[in-house]
Design a protein around this motif. Structure first.
Motif, PDB file in Angstrom:
ATOM      1  N   PHE A  22      -6.467   3.796   1.748  1.00 47.04           N
ATOM      2  CA  PHE A  22      -6.247   2.639   2.616  1.00 47.04           C
ATOM      3  C   PHE A  22      -6.515   2.967   4.083  1.00 47.04           C
ATOM      4  O   PHE A  22      -6.348   2.101   4.938  1.00 47.04           O
ATOM      5  CB  PHE A  22      -4.821   2.133   2.443  1.00 47.04           C
ATOM      6  CG  PHE A  22      -4.483   1.793   1.006  1.00 47.04           C
ATOM      7  CD1 PHE A  22      -5.119   0.744   0.363  1.00 47.04           C
ATOM      8  CD2 PHE A  22      -3.560   2.544   0.301  1.00 47.04           C
ATOM      9  CE1 PHE A  22      -4.822   0.435  -0.960  1.00 47.04           C
ATOM     10  CE2 PHE A  22      -3.259   2.244  -1.020  1.00 47.04           C
ATOM     11  CZ  PHE A  22      -3.892   1.194  -1.653  1.00 47.04           C
ATOM     12  N   ARG A  73       0.809  -1.218   0.000  1.00 46.45           N
ATOM     13  CA  ARG A  73       0.000   0.000   0.000  1.00 46.45           C
ATOM     14  C   ARG A  73       0.844   1.271   0.000  1.00 46.45           C
ATOM     15  O   ARG A  73       0.521   2.230  -0.709  1.00 46.45           O
ATOM     16  CB  ARG A  73      -0.954  -0.020   1.194  1.00 46.45           C
ATOM     17  CG  ARG A  73      -1.940  -1.165   1.126  1.00 46.45           C
ATOM     18  CD  ARG A  73      -2.774  -1.295   2.386  1.00 46.45           C
ATOM     19  NE  ARG A  73      -3.677  -2.445   2.301  1.00 46.45           N
ATOM     20  CZ  ARG A  73      -4.501  -2.815   3.269  1.00 46.45           C
ATOM     21  NH1 ARG A  73      -4.525  -2.149   4.415  1.00 46.45           N
ATOM     22  NH2 ARG A  73      -5.290  -3.859   3.097  1.00 46.45           N
ATOM     23  N   SER A 121     -10.872  -2.845  -3.879  1.00 48.37           N
ATOM     24  CA  SER A 121      -9.640  -3.492  -4.333  1.00 48.37           C
ATOM     25  C   SER A 121      -9.966  -4.877  -4.868  1.00 48.37           C
ATOM     26  O   SER A 121     -10.743  -5.623  -4.269  1.00 48.37           O
ATOM     27  CB  SER A 121      -8.644  -3.619  -3.170  1.00 48.37           C
ATOM     28  OG  SER A 121      -8.295  -2.341  -2.668  1.00 48.37           O
TER      29      SER A 121
END
Length: 276
Positions: free
Chosen positions: A138, A113, A147
């Motif tokens: 995130f 991430r 996602s």
């Protein structure tokens, strides 16, 4: 935010096997280098030559997302994280929907991430999304993102993580996974921006766009896959490696070309918006 009937059935079939095993047994079963009865038989979804697929709970869909990040396929680390999160939620008495949401949020792009956000920010995608940083997708803006992967469930090649290649859509097993899972999944977030991570995910999405199965105007391709294994190419995309040195990086010129195309696209999108 929901599961379809097929996804619910997958989870309900997997739960008894998860609840009857310890976390260590599950991890060993997923990581086994050879044939694993747990991974390849109980959770197995099929074989094709050197490739095999197995189930992990990446089914939950955020129908309200306006940003979709698309990888190639979950790796074994993400599969373990998702399976263990599903097991843990079930032990706590969570509903199937709650357990699926917990599994998806725990495991999606785990370990990637920070770099993914750094690449997206450098290319200006945070401006398209109206965010301070794409890292917020995130954390504080997680409700805005969905996602997924072009191959929703983990695919292995010779027992190791499959990083993707240009032949995904030419293999019946993988093409079926794309058309049965990804196409209807993206139809549920039809107006979202779609950000593929890496060229192999982008090629699949370009194929779907060419067939009118997704909206090509919402496709923002060009971001490298943030798997952390190609820093010479990341340095090109981040503008750290420049000039003639780009030519010394394998694939560097193509990375630069795609980066510039995406940056130009971002400028066009942002420029078309009325001033606040």
């Amino acid at each position: 935010m929901s599961l379809n009937d097929s996804a619910r059935a997958h989870i309900e079939r997997a739960l008894p096997a998860l609840l009857s095993r310890s976390a260590d047994e599950i991890a060993r079963g997923i990581d086994a280098p050879g044939h694993s009865p747990f991974r390849d038989d109980i959770l197995g979804l099929g074989y094709e030559g050197r490739f095999s697929a197995f189930y992990a709970p990446f089914d939950w869909i955020n129908d309200e997302a306006d940003v979709v990040i698309v990888g190639v396929t979950p790796g074994r680390r993400q599969a373990k994280d998702a399976l263990l999160a599903l097991r843990s939620a079930a032990v706590r008495g969570a509903s199937v929907e709650e357990a699926a949401a917990a599994a998806k949020s725990t495991a999606s792009f785990a370990g990637m991430r920070d770099l993914g956000a750094r690449l997206m920010d450098h290319l200006g995608l945070h401006q398209v999304f109206g965010l301070r940083s794409t890292a917020d997708l995130f954390t504080s803006a997680a409700s805005r993102v969905h996602s997924t992967s072009v191959l929703r469930y983990p695919v292995l090649k010779d027992g190791s993580n499959f990083a993707g290649d240009r032949r995904i859509m030419s293999r019946p097993l993988m093409r079926r996974m794309v058309e049965e899972n990804l196409v209807p999944e993206l139809a549920r977030v039809r107006n979202a921006w779609i950000v593929p991570f890496g060229i192999n995910a982008l090629l699949v999405l370009e194929d779907l766009a060419a067939r009118g199965l997704i909206n090509s105007d919402r496709l923002l391709g060009g971001v490298l896959h943030p798997s952390g294994q190609q820093w010479n190419r990341y340095n090109v995309q981040l503008g750290i490696t420049t000039g003639a040195a780009v030519q010394d990086v394998p694939g560097g010129a193509e990375v630069l070309r795609r980066s510039e195309l995406l940056r130009d696209r971002v400028s066009q999108i942002v420029g078309l918006r009325p001033a606040a």
